[in-house]
Design a protein around this motif. Structure first.
Motif, PDB file in Angstrom:
ATOM      1  N   MET A   1       0.663   7.200 -29.119  1.00 27.59           N
ATOM      2  CA  MET A   1       0.193   8.386 -29.829  1.00 27.59           C
ATOM      3  C   MET A   1      -1.229   8.193 -30.362  1.00 27.59           C
ATOM      4  O   MET A   1      -2.024   9.144 -30.384  1.00 27.59           O
ATOM      5  CB  MET A   1       1.144   8.738 -30.973  1.00 27.59           C
ATOM      6  CG  MET A   1       2.504   9.233 -30.513  1.00 27.59           C
ATOM      7  SD  MET A   1       3.645   9.580 -31.880  1.00 27.59           S
ATOM      8  CE  MET A   1       2.970  11.115 -32.508  1.00 27.59           C
TER       9      MET A   1
ATOM     10  N   LEU B   1      -3.554   8.806 -27.411  1.00 30.48           N
ATOM     11  CA  LEU B   1      -3.585  10.223 -27.031  1.00 30.48           C
ATOM     12  C   LEU B   1      -4.298  11.068 -28.084  1.00 30.48           C
ATOM     13  O   LEU B   1      -5.022  12.009 -27.753  1.00 30.48           O
ATOM     14  CB  LEU B   1      -2.162  10.736 -26.814  1.00 30.48           C
ATOM     15  CG  LEU B   1      -1.394  10.113 -25.648  1.00 30.48           C
ATOM     16  CD1 LEU B   1       0.013  10.704 -25.557  1.00 30.48           C
ATOM     17  CD2 LEU B   1      -2.132  10.315 -24.334  1.00 30.48           C
ATOM     18  N   THR B   2      -4.103  10.725 -29.341  1.00 30.65           N
ATOM     19  CA  THR B   2      -4.796  11.448 -30.413  1.00 30.65           C
ATOM     20  C   THR B   2      -6.297  11.216 -30.334  1.00 30.65           C
ATOM     21  O   THR B   2      -7.097  12.149 -30.505  1.00 30.65           O
ATOM     22  CB  THR B   2      -4.259  11.015 -31.786  1.00 30.65           C
ATOM     23  OG1 THR B   2      -2.855  11.293 -31.857  1.00 30.65           O
ATOM     24  CG2 THR B   2      -4.967  11.753 -32.913  1.00 30.65           C
TER      25      THR B   2
ATOM     26  N   ALA C   1      -3.318   4.510 -22.747  1.00 29.83           N
ATOM     27  CA  ALA C   1      -1.948   4.966 -23.012  1.00 29.83           C
ATOM     28  C   ALA C   1      -1.051   4.686 -21.808  1.00 29.83           C
ATOM     29  O   ALA C   1       0.095   4.239 -21.957  1.00 29.83           O
ATOM     30  CB  ALA C   1      -1.958   6.458 -23.346  1.00 29.83           C
TER      31      ALA C   1
ATOM     32  N   CYS D   1       6.525  12.059 -27.707  1.00 30.28           N
ATOM     33  CA  CYS D   1       6.514  10.809 -28.480  1.00 30.28           C
ATOM     34  C   CYS D   1       7.160  11.016 -29.846  1.00 30.28           C
ATOM     35  O   CYS D   1       7.988  10.203 -30.290  1.00 30.28           O
ATOM     36  CB  CYS D   1       5.087  10.306 -28.660  1.00 30.28           C
ATOM     37  SG  CYS D   1       4.276   9.717 -27.166  1.00 30.28           S
ATOM     38  N   GLN D   2       6.796  12.096 -30.519  1.00 27.51           N
ATOM     39  CA  GLN D   2       7.332  12.353 -31.851  1.00 27.51           C
ATOM     40  C   GLN D   2       8.832  12.630 -31.802  1.00 27.51           C
ATOM     41  O   GLN D   2       9.583  12.183 -32.682  1.00 27.51           O
ATOM     42  CB  GLN D   2       6.602  13.534 -32.491  1.00 27.51           C
ATOM     43  CG  GLN D   2       6.975  13.776 -33.954  1.00 27.51           C
ATOM     44  CD  GLN D   2       6.683  12.564 -34.821  1.00 27.51           C
ATOM     45  OE1 GLN D   2       5.565  12.041 -34.819  1.00 27.51           O
ATOM     46  NE2 GLN D   2       7.686  12.105 -35.560  1.00 27.51           N
TER      47      GLN D   2
ATOM     48  N   LYS E   1      10.578   9.364 -31.513  1.00 29.91           N
ATOM     49  CA  LYS E   1      10.542   8.683 -32.811  1.00 29.91           C
ATOM     50  C   LYS E   1      11.592   9.263 -33.756  1.00 29.91           C
ATOM     51  O   LYS E   1      12.271   8.522 -34.476  1.00 29.91           O
ATOM     52  CB  LYS E   1       9.151   8.797 -33.435  1.00 29.91           C
ATOM     53  CG  LYS E   1       8.082   7.953 -32.782  1.00 29.91           C
ATOM     54  CD  LYS E   1       6.745   8.101 -33.493  1.00 29.91           C
ATOM     55  CE  LYS E   1       6.818   7.586 -34.924  1.00 29.91           C
ATOM     56  NZ  LYS E   1       5.517   7.652 -35.613  1.00 29.91           N
TER      57      LYS E   1
ATOM     58  N   SER F   1       2.589  15.691 -24.574  1.00 31.65           N
ATOM     59  CA  SER F   1       2.861  14.255 -24.627  1.00 31.65           C
ATOM     60  C   SER F   1       3.084  13.779 -26.054  1.00 31.65           C
ATOM     61  O   SER F   1       3.999  12.984 -26.330  1.00 31.65           O
ATOM     62  CB  SER F   1       1.700  13.478 -23.998  1.00 31.65           C
ATOM     63  OG  SER F   1       1.534  13.823 -22.638  1.00 31.65           O
ATOM     64  N   LEU F   2       2.270  14.254 -26.980  1.00 30.02           N
ATOM     65  CA  LEU F   2       2.436  13.862 -28.385  1.00 30.02           C
ATOM     66  C   LEU F   2       3.762  14.380 -28.940  1.00 30.02           C
ATOM     67  O   LEU F   2       4.425  13.688 -29.730  1.00 30.02           O
ATOM     68  CB  LEU F   2       1.258  14.387 -29.213  1.00 30.02           C
ATOM     69  CG  LEU F   2      -0.068  13.640 -29.003  1.00 30.02           C
ATOM     70  CD1 LEU F   2      -1.235  14.430 -29.605  1.00 30.02           C
ATOM     71  CD2 LEU F   2      -0.008  12.253 -29.631  1.00 30.02           C
ATOM     72  N   GLN F   3       4.169  15.562 -28.522  1.00 32.79           N
ATOM     73  CA  GLN F   3       5.460  16.105 -28.959  1.00 32.79           C
ATOM     74  C   GLN F   3       6.614  15.251 -28.442  1.00 32.79           C
ATOM     75  O   GLN F   3       7.581  14.981 -29.172  1.00 32.79           O
ATOM     76  CB  GLN F   3       5.615  17.547 -28.496  1.00 32.79           C
ATOM     77  CG  GLN F   3       4.753  18.539 -29.261  1.00 32.79           C
ATOM     78  CD  GLN F   3       4.815  19.946 -28.687  1.00 32.79           C
ATOM     79  OE1 GLN F   3       5.286  20.162 -27.569  1.00 32.79           O
ATOM     80  NE2 GLN F   3       4.343  20.918 -29.443  1.00 32.79           N
TER      81      GLN F   3
ATOM     82  N   MET G   1       5.573   3.825 -29.476  1.00 34.52           N
ATOM     83  CA  MET G   1       5.219   5.240 -29.589  1.00 34.52           C
ATOM     84  C   MET G   1       3.982   5.433 -30.470  1.00 34.52           C
ATOM     85  O   MET G   1       3.117   6.266 -30.179  1.00 34.52           O
ATOM     86  CB  MET G   1       6.390   6.047 -30.147  1.00 34.52           C
ATOM     87  CG  MET G   1       7.554   6.222 -29.174  1.00 34.52           C
ATOM     88  SD  MET G   1       7.093   7.133 -27.663  1.00 34.52           S
ATOM     89  CE  MET G   1       6.710   5.795 -26.524  1.00 34.52           C
ATOM     90  N   ASP G   2       3.895   4.667 -31.543  1.00 32.60           N
ATOM     91  CA  ASP G   2       2.725   4.773 -32.425  1.00 32.60           C
ATOM     92  C   ASP G   2       1.451   4.389 -31.672  1.00 32.60           C
ATOM     93  O   ASP G   2       0.406   5.036 -31.829  1.00 32.60           O
ATOM     94  CB  ASP G   2       2.893   3.872 -33.649  1.00 32.60           C
ATOM     95  CG  ASP G   2       3.866   4.450 -34.666  1.00 32.60           C
ATOM     96  OD1 ASP G   2       4.114   5.667 -34.616  1.00 32.60           O
ATOM     97  OD2 ASP G   2       4.379   3.679 -35.504  1.00 32.60           O
TER      98      ASP G   2
END
Length: 276
Positions: A139, A142-143, A112, A257-258, A261, A253-255, A135-136
């Motif tokens: 993510m 990270l996921t 990442a 990115c979302q 987006k 971090s995921l938040q 971003m995808d």
């Protein structure tokens, strides 16, 4: 039914200016924030992290030491339920057990960071689609990193028996014991299985157990020429603070990115064909 009115020329100019600012400024600000979070978190100095803890539950007591991505010490006492005999087993001094879950999670975080580094301040994003694609990809890494910590591997009992972990101890583990170690969320878990052999004339219906994170008493399997059954299961676990921090960092971090987006998608009516 009322239909949405097309934006006026003035409104469109304002939208385009906002989108231009988003692509040229806001995107890079978010990328910097993501890099700061991922580089500053637990994975950066992982090899130097050493956490020792005392684990005790029912018949099992012991000290486990997690150093980076390896279990460097395990000193365990087990009181056998049937006769109260006390068994002691510990890692050989020259041995460490690598925890694949932590290694894999660290590799995904590194990937990442690599993706983010490839889009430094000098890079000019041309379309919203380009930002969404980045971003995808971030993510996804990270996921996967988070999932490696939150979803332990499901193993069959023969797979646990064949694991190199069983050969880490001195004295050697008795033949009627199996040991498994894994990460579950922010916890390091140690499971000890006590076994007994099924007699050839046993009337029990032999059904080999499938894969599981934690097997229950009564689970059966075949090992070599023997059919065995789990008689007792002992599990101890302890919270690892830096793993807890890492899970929080993944969520934040995921938040981010979302949220980026979502901002890009607001302009979906024209960003796909209007580069800047």
């Amino acid at each position: 039914m009322a239909t949405a009115m097309a934006p006026t020329v003035v409104e469109r100019i304002v939208l385009e200016e906002e989108f231009r600012w988003l692509l040229h400024d806001e995107v890079h600000a978010v990328l910097r924030q993501l890099q700061d979070i991922l580089k500053a978190q637990a994975w950066r100095d992982l090899p130097s992290k050493r956490t020792s803890f005392w684990a005790a539950v029912d018949q099992v007591k012991g000290v486990l030491t997690l150093q980076g991505d390896a279990l460097s010490q395990a000193d365990v006492n087990l009181k056998m339920p049937r006769n109260n005999q006390l068994l002691h087993f510990a890692f050989r001094e020259d041995k460490q057990w690598k925890l694949q879950q932590i290694q894999d999670a660290r590799n995904h975080v590194s990937q990442a960071i690599y993706l983010l580094n490839n889009r430094d301040e000098s890079y000019q994003f041309r379309t919203g689609a380009e930002v969404l694609k980045l971003m995808d990809a971030v993510m996804l890494q990270l996921t996967r990193a988070r999932n490696r910590l939150t979803t332990p591997a499901t193993l069959t009992l023969p797979e646990i028996a064949a694991s190199g972990l069983t050969r880490m101890f001195a004295p050697a583990l008795p033949s009627d014991l199996l040991v498994n170690v894994y990460i579950n969320l922010n916890k390091l878990c140690l499971t000890v299985y006590q076994l007994h052999a099924l007699q050839p004339n046993s009337t029990k219906n032999f059904r080999p157990a499938g894969g599981s994170v934690l097997h229950s008493p009564g689970a059966m399997f075949e090992w070599g020429s023997q059919r065995l059954e789990v008689s007792h299961v002992h599990k101890v676990e302890s919270v690892i603070p830096w793993l807890n921090d890492a899970l929080v960092f993944f969520t934040v971090s995921l938040q981010l990115c979302q949220q980026l987006k979502d901002k890009i998608s607001v302009f979906s009516s024209y960003w796909s064909y209007r580069p800047f």
